[in-house]
Design a protein around this motif. Sequence first.
Motif, PDB file in Angstrom:
ATOM      1  N   UNK A   5       0.835  -1.208   0.000  1.00 58.94           N
ATOM      2  CA  UNK A   5       0.000   0.000   0.000  1.00 58.94           C
ATOM      3  C   UNK A   5       0.865   1.251   0.000  1.00 58.94           C
ATOM      4  N   UNK A   6       1.888   1.274   0.843  1.00 53.48           N
ATOM      5  CA  UNK A   6       2.740   2.466   0.928  1.00 53.48           C
ATOM      6  C   UNK A   6       3.524   2.673  -0.369  1.00 53.48           C
ATOM      7  N   UNK A   7       3.938   1.585  -1.016  1.00 51.64           N
ATOM      8  CA  UNK A   7       4.651   1.710  -2.297  1.00 51.64           C
ATOM      9  C   UNK A   7       3.730   2.290  -3.364  1.00 51.64           C
ATOM     10  N   UNK A   8       2.503   1.788  -3.443  1.00 52.41           N
ATOM     11  CA  UNK A   8       1.556   2.309  -4.438  1.00 52.41           C
ATOM     12  C   UNK A   8       1.169   3.762  -4.138  1.00 52.41           C
ATOM     13  N   UNK A   9       1.012   4.086  -2.875  1.00 52.78           N
ATOM     14  CA  UNK A   9       0.699   5.465  -2.500  1.00 52.78           C
ATOM     15  C   UNK A   9       1.859   6.399  -2.854  1.00 52.78           C
TER      16      UNK A   9
END
Length: 167
Positions: A5-9
């Motif tokens: 999630x943090x990578x995509x965000x």
Amino acid sequence: MTLAFSVFLALILVIELGAGIASYAFRKEVGGIIEKNMEKGLQNYGIEGYKGVTETWNIVQHELKCCGAQEYLDWENTTFASEDKSVPDSCCLSDVEGCGKGILSMSQEQVPKIIYTNGCLAKLSEVIEGNVAALGGVGVGIAFIQFAGIIFSCVLAATIRKGYETV
């Protein structure tokens, strides 16, 4: 999953920053693009199949109290004005049906008493310039929230990983 999630965000944040930088870099060209499209829209005013263009011009001219792209004489070279030398009723100072008929054949002294003579491009530029600071502020606020989301999701992922190591 929280790390993904943090990578995509972070990826979305980088794309948004790129779009913001590109829009700032090409801000000088935006005026030319808007002017070109406004003049193109004038040509399609009142033509069947271009109802959206017609309604948009009516709203813009009525709300911004303007007429045409540069000035009201822009309507001279359009299919709308070719027959009876008219401008749309949305150019009129008062909401009277048919008040734009024959305006282009009147003397320039009479015209300002009936319709708005200033063009919409200058008025639209004023509105955009007046709202640039607010738009930038909203963009920075969204970027800050996304950055905080990246940080919190990384911390959550680290906490979850540490919890599995202690078991």
